[in-house]
Design a protein around this motif. Structure first.
Motif, PDB file in Angstrom:
ATOM      1  N   GLU A  73      61.752 -26.629  -6.483  1.00  0.00           N
ATOM      2  CA  GLU A  73      62.776 -26.080  -5.988  1.00  0.00           C
ATOM      3  C   GLU A  73      63.097 -25.479  -4.258  1.00  0.00           C
ATOM      4  O   GLU A  73      63.267 -25.727  -3.842  1.00  0.00           O
ATOM      5  CB  GLU A  73      64.111 -25.086  -7.268  1.00  0.00           C
ATOM      6  CG  GLU A  73      64.421 -26.156  -8.541  1.00  0.00           C
ATOM      7  CD  GLU A  73      64.619 -25.397  -9.845  1.00  0.00           C
ATOM      8  OE1 GLU A  73      65.083 -25.969 -10.315  1.00  0.00           O
ATOM      9  OE2 GLU A  73      64.371 -24.092  -9.152  1.00  0.00           O
ATOM     10  N   VAL A  74      61.535 -24.371  -4.647  1.00  0.00           N
ATOM     11  CA  VAL A  74      61.427 -23.895  -3.073  1.00  0.00           C
ATOM     12  C   VAL A  74      61.069 -24.580  -1.869  1.00  0.00           C
ATOM     13  O   VAL A  74      62.152 -24.870  -0.876  1.00  0.00           O
ATOM     14  CB  VAL A  74      60.640 -23.229  -3.428  1.00  0.00           C
ATOM     15  CG1 VAL A  74      60.460 -21.971  -2.329  1.00  0.00           C
ATOM     16  CG2 VAL A  74      61.299 -22.095  -4.692  1.00  0.00           C
ATOM     17  N   THR A  75      60.052 -25.651  -1.999  1.00  0.00           N
ATOM     18  CA  THR A  75      60.114 -26.942  -1.028  1.00  0.00           C
ATOM     19  C   THR A  75      61.121 -27.648  -0.895  1.00  0.00           C
ATOM     20  O   THR A  75      61.384 -28.581   0.251  1.00  0.00           O
ATOM     21  CB  THR A  75      59.241 -27.866  -2.555  1.00  0.00           C
ATOM     22  OG1 THR A  75      57.663 -26.375  -2.324  1.00  0.00           O
ATOM     23  CG2 THR A  75      58.282 -29.095  -0.826  1.00  0.00           C
ATOM     24  N   ALA A  76      61.738 -27.752  -2.320  1.00  0.00           N
ATOM     25  CA  ALA A  76      63.045 -29.217  -2.140  1.00  0.00           C
ATOM     26  C   ALA A  76      64.472 -28.092  -0.945  1.00  0.00           C
ATOM     27  O   ALA A  76      64.947 -28.921   0.339  1.00  0.00           O
ATOM     28  CB  ALA A  76      64.098 -29.256  -2.758  1.00  0.00           C
ATOM     29  N   TRP A  77      64.330 -27.120  -0.859  1.00  0.00           N
ATOM     30  CA  TRP A  77      64.842 -26.150   0.131  1.00  0.00           C
ATOM     31  C   TRP A  77      64.654 -26.200   1.081  1.00  0.00           C
ATOM     32  O   TRP A  77      65.827 -25.756   1.411  1.00  0.00           O
ATOM     33  CB  TRP A  77      65.115 -24.814  -0.777  1.00  0.00           C
ATOM     34  CG  TRP A  77      66.470 -23.963  -0.233  1.00  0.00           C
ATOM     35  CD1 TRP A  77      67.291 -23.778  -1.051  1.00  0.00           C
ATOM     36  CD2 TRP A  77      65.599 -22.894   0.617  1.00  0.00           C
ATOM     37  NE1 TRP A  77      67.733 -22.496   0.169  1.00  0.00           N
ATOM     38  CE2 TRP A  77      66.710 -22.007   1.102  1.00  0.00           C
ATOM     39  CE3 TRP A  77      64.477 -22.248   1.324  1.00  0.00           C
ATOM     40  CZ2 TRP A  77      66.681 -21.262   2.586  1.00  0.00           C
ATOM     41  CZ3 TRP A  77      64.867 -21.332   2.117  1.00  0.00           C
ATOM     42  CH2 TRP A  77      65.446 -20.959   2.677  1.00  0.00           C
ATOM     43  N   ILE A  78      63.116 -25.940   1.409  1.00  0.00           N
ATOM     44  CA  ILE A  78      62.713 -25.492   2.634  1.00  0.00           C
ATOM     45  C   ILE A  78      63.065 -26.591   3.798  1.00  0.00           C
ATOM     46  O   ILE A  78      62.985 -26.691   4.463  1.00  0.00           O
ATOM     47  CB  ILE A  78      61.377 -25.429   2.789  1.00  0.00           C
ATOM     48  CG1 ILE A  78      60.805 -23.990   2.214  1.00  0.00           C
ATOM     49  CG2 ILE A  78      60.239 -25.459   3.765  1.00  0.00           C
ATOM     50  CD1 ILE A  78      59.747 -23.633   2.128  1.00  0.00           C
ATOM     51  N   LYS A  79      63.022 -27.683   2.860  1.00  0.00           N
ATOM     52  CA  LYS A  79      63.124 -30.061   2.714  1.00  0.00           C
ATOM     53  C   LYS A  79      64.208 -29.844   3.983  1.00  0.00           C
ATOM     54  O   LYS A  79      64.793 -30.029   4.910  1.00  0.00           O
ATOM     55  CB  LYS A  79      62.771 -30.665   2.336  1.00  0.00           C
ATOM     56  CG  LYS A  79      61.272 -30.295   2.080  1.00  0.00           C
ATOM     57  CD  LYS A  79      60.483 -31.655   1.635  1.00  0.00           C
ATOM     58  CE  LYS A  79      59.319 -31.786   0.580  1.00  0.00           C
ATOM     59  NZ  LYS A  79      59.577 -32.909  -0.276  1.00  0.00           N
ATOM     60  N   ALA A  80      65.417 -29.426   3.050  1.00  0.00           N
ATOM     61  CA  ALA A  80      66.724 -29.205   3.389  1.00  0.00           C
ATOM     62  C   ALA A  80      67.142 -28.644   4.483  1.00  0.00           C
ATOM     63  O   ALA A  80      67.843 -28.304   5.599  1.00  0.00           O
ATOM     64  CB  ALA A  80      67.648 -28.968   1.945  1.00  0.00           C
ATOM     65  N   LYS A  81      66.859 -26.886   5.036  1.00  0.00           N
ATOM     66  CA  LYS A  81      66.307 -26.515   6.300  1.00  0.00           C
ATOM     67  C   LYS A  81      66.169 -27.427   7.157  1.00  0.00           C
ATOM     68  O   LYS A  81      67.084 -27.688   8.577  1.00  0.00           O
ATOM     69  CB  LYS A  81      66.295 -25.303   5.727  1.00  0.00           C
ATOM     70  CG  LYS A  81      66.679 -24.272   4.734  1.00  0.00           C
ATOM     71  CD  LYS A  81      68.051 -23.897   4.880  1.00  0.00           C
ATOM     72  CE  LYS A  81      68.503 -22.816   4.783  1.00  0.00           C
ATOM     73  NZ  LYS A  81      69.742 -22.177   5.214  1.00  0.00           N
TER      74      LYS A  81
END
Length: 109
Positions: free
Chosen positions: A95-103
């Motif tokens: 989830e944190v990795t996906a949040w970073i990718k979205a940013k």
């Protein structure tokens, strides 16, 4: 008297063969040395979708402070934490990795 060969049964005490893990080189700092050590200690498996990471590791992944992460959590713009105990939380790595990718994707838009 014959010299006996010692047998070391603890794999953690095995000699280090990678010289970059023994000490920092002339171009690196102790922080980079510690990061190299830490990166070689963790392993990622293909089924690690639900791996939990600490708040400290979350801060390192996002380059944000604990205060900023807590602020984003309260606003609902950061992945929710998993409560592990009365005073312990963790985050789902994916989830944190996906949040970073979205940013990263949002900056190009």
């Amino acid at each position: 008297m014959a010299q006996e060969a010692s047998i070391n049964l603890n794999p953690a005490m095995a000699p280090v063969t990678d010289p970059s893990l023994i000490h920092p080189d002339s171009t690196g700092s102790w922080m980079q040395f510690r990061e190299r050590q830490r990166s070689t200690m963790s392993t990622t498996h293909a089924n690690d979708n639900f791996a939990l990471i600490s708040l400290k590791d979350t801060c390192a992944m996002t380059s944000m402070s604990k205060t900023m992460i807590h602020r984003l959590r309260s606003e609902g713009t950061f992945p929710a934490a998993v409560c592990l105990g009365e005073k312990r939380i963790a985050f789902v790595r994916e989830e944190v990795t996906a949040w970073i990718k979205a940013k990263i994707i949002a900056r190009a838009a």
